[in-house]
Motif scaffolding. Structure first.
Motif, short mmCIF file in Angstrom:
data_model
loop_
_atom_site.label_atom_id
_atom_site.label_comp_id
_atom_site.label_asym_id
_atom_site.label_seq_id
_atom_site.Cartn_x
_atom_site.Cartn_y
_atom_site.Cartn_z
N GLY A 170 -30.39 -20.02 -66.54
CA GLY A 170 -30.66 -20.30 -67.94
C GLY A 170 -29.54 -19.82 -68.86
O GLY A 170 -29.16 -20.49 -69.81
N ARG A 171 -28.94 -18.69 -68.51
CA ARG A 171 -27.94 -18.10 -69.42
C ARG A 171 -26.59 -18.82 -69.40
O ARG A 171 -25.77 -18.56 -70.27
CB ARG A 171 -27.76 -16.60 -69.10
CG ARG A 171 -27.21 -16.31 -67.73
CD ARG A 171 -27.03 -14.82 -67.51
NE ARG A 171 -26.79 -14.53 -66.12
CZ ARG A 171 -25.61 -14.69 -65.52
NH1 ARG A 171 -24.58 -15.11 -66.19
NH2 ARG A 171 -25.48 -14.40 -64.24
N VAL A 172 -26.35 -19.68 -68.41
CA VAL A 172 -25.05 -20.37 -68.40
C VAL A 172 -25.18 -21.85 -68.77
O VAL A 172 -24.19 -22.59 -68.73
CB VAL A 172 -24.32 -20.23 -67.04
CG1 VAL A 172 -24.11 -18.77 -66.68
CG2 VAL A 172 -25.02 -20.98 -65.93
N LEU A 173 -26.38 -22.28 -69.09
CA LEU A 173 -26.57 -23.72 -69.37
C LEU A 173 -26.17 -24.07 -70.80
O LEU A 173 -26.25 -23.26 -71.69
CB LEU A 173 -28.02 -24.12 -69.11
CG LEU A 173 -28.46 -24.02 -67.65
CD1 LEU A 173 -29.96 -24.19 -67.53
CD2 LEU A 173 -27.74 -25.07 -66.81
N VAL A 226 -26.93 -29.74 -64.29
CA VAL A 226 -26.78 -29.04 -63.01
C VAL A 226 -27.61 -29.76 -61.96
O VAL A 226 -28.74 -30.16 -62.23
CB VAL A 226 -27.27 -27.57 -63.13
CG1 VAL A 226 -27.44 -26.93 -61.75
CG2 VAL A 226 -26.32 -26.74 -63.98
N LEU A 227 -27.04 -29.93 -60.77
CA LEU A 227 -27.81 -30.44 -59.63
C LEU A 227 -27.94 -29.32 -58.61
O LEU A 227 -26.94 -28.76 -58.15
CB LEU A 227 -27.12 -31.63 -58.97
CG LEU A 227 -27.80 -32.14 -57.69
CD1 LEU A 227 -29.20 -32.70 -57.98
CD2 LEU A 227 -26.95 -33.20 -56.99
N PHE A 228 -29.18 -28.97 -58.28
CA PHE A 228 -29.47 -27.92 -57.30
C PHE A 228 -30.04 -28.62 -56.06
O PHE A 228 -31.12 -29.20 -56.10
CB PHE A 228 -30.49 -26.95 -57.89
CG PHE A 228 -30.59 -25.62 -57.18
CD1 PHE A 228 -30.70 -25.53 -55.80
CD2 PHE A 228 -30.60 -24.44 -57.92
CE1 PHE A 228 -30.79 -24.31 -55.16
CE2 PHE A 228 -30.70 -23.20 -57.29
CZ PHE A 228 -30.81 -23.13 -55.91
N LEU A 229 -29.28 -28.57 -54.96
CA LEU A 229 -29.67 -29.28 -53.73
C LEU A 229 -30.28 -28.32 -52.72
O LEU A 229 -29.79 -27.20 -52.56
CB LEU A 229 -28.42 -29.92 -53.12
CG LEU A 229 -27.82 -31.07 -53.92
CD1 LEU A 229 -26.34 -31.23 -53.64
CD2 LEU A 229 -28.56 -32.36 -53.58
#
Ligand code: HPA
Length: 277
Positions: free
Chosen positions: A274-277, A108-111
């Motif tokens: 966390g729950r979808v990773l 995941v990239l969080f920008l």
């Protein structure tokens, strides 16, 4: 082999000589938001200057290092300071850090960024969940020989900003009672701020916020198959919509003022991812 890919592999090797930490989420911190990195449960850090071939930022307020650690149970790598096209780097260098974090293992990239509000309903201090972007006024970072090891020549961009991650951020903002606008981010090259006519154009084209980063990183990440999400901190009304001329100091001051709220929104959103990773 593609020379950009060789450079990426060499940079990855430098990182791996310092830490074998495998992040799940990559977080890029924009203007005024760098302090979030000091709050994570830190396992390691690597200065950009220690990485062979790595572009080092010249903008005041942008520190240059990767911080590795945990936000809740989620393994993160945080970019404390990004590089911008307007600093004079090639676009392949501008997106090198993003690609590198993907190669470290991030899914995941969080920008995050500071941006000017082009939507008349937006005020300094608002947060905007990025629903989509317009990069048509900025060169595409995928121009040039395709890096086949990373992704396809013609990647799909019909949902750059992941629907499920957007849902998590919205739900998190709701629970924290933090108002969250939603909209389209328009990337310009900078470093000059936009003219009022450019802001009107962005708005007529469907844009809500204008800035000098983010969309190219989102495209490079999406090309590699990462799930992308992002939030803009609206640091000012865009040119032509405010009384006063714009300044970098104003951008930084506004971002600093709302940084505590922004930090809790970003941190809690990542915990909840966390729950979808
Ligand atoms: N324009 C472009 N980039 C920005 C702005 C703006 O008004 N504010 C913060 N970053």
């Amino acid at each position: 082999m593609n020379s950009d890919y060789i450079k990426l592999q060499e940079a990855l090797k430098c990182i791996r000589e310092k830490t074998d930490f495998v992040p799940e989420v990559a977080l890029i911190l924009g203007s005024g938001l760098g302090a979030l990195a000091d709050e994570i449960q830190q396992e390691a850090s690597v200065d950009y200057s220690e990485i062979k071939g790595f572009p080092v930022s010249t903008v005041p307020g942008h520190k240059g290092r990767f911080v590795f650690g945990y936000i809740g149970d989620v393994k993160v790598v945080v970019m404390q300071g990004r590089v911008h096209y307007y600093e004079g780097y090639s676009l392949s260098d501008v997106v090198l850090p993003t690609r590198l974090m993907g190669m470290m293992g991030a899914k995941v990239l969080f920008l995050t960024n500071a941006a000017g509000g082009a939507n008349l309903d937006f005020n300094a201090g608002d947060f905007m969940l990025i629903r989509d972007h317009i990069m048509a006024f900025f060169p595409n970072p995928l121009v040039g020989p395709n890096i086949d090891e990373l992704g396809p020549r013609f990647p799909d961009m019909s949902e750059i900003y992941d629907r499920e991650l957007r849902g998590i951020i919205k739900a998190t903002a709701g629970k924290l009672d933090i108002p969250l606008k939603e909209g389209v981010y328009v990337q310009f090259t900078g470093p000059s701020f936009e003219s009022p006519a450019e802001v009107r154009m962005a708005s007529m084209a469907g844009g809500d916020a204008v800035g000098m980063s983010t969309a190219c990183e989102a495209v490079a990440a999406k090309h590699m198959g990462l799930r992308v999400c992002g939030i803009s901190c609206i640091s000012n009304k865009a040119a032509g919509l405010a009384e006063n001329p714009l300044s970098h100091e104003e951008v930084q001051e506004s971002a600093d003022r709302v940084a505590p709220l922004f930090k809790s929104l970003v941190k809690t959103s990542i915990e909840n991812m966390g729950r979808v990773l």
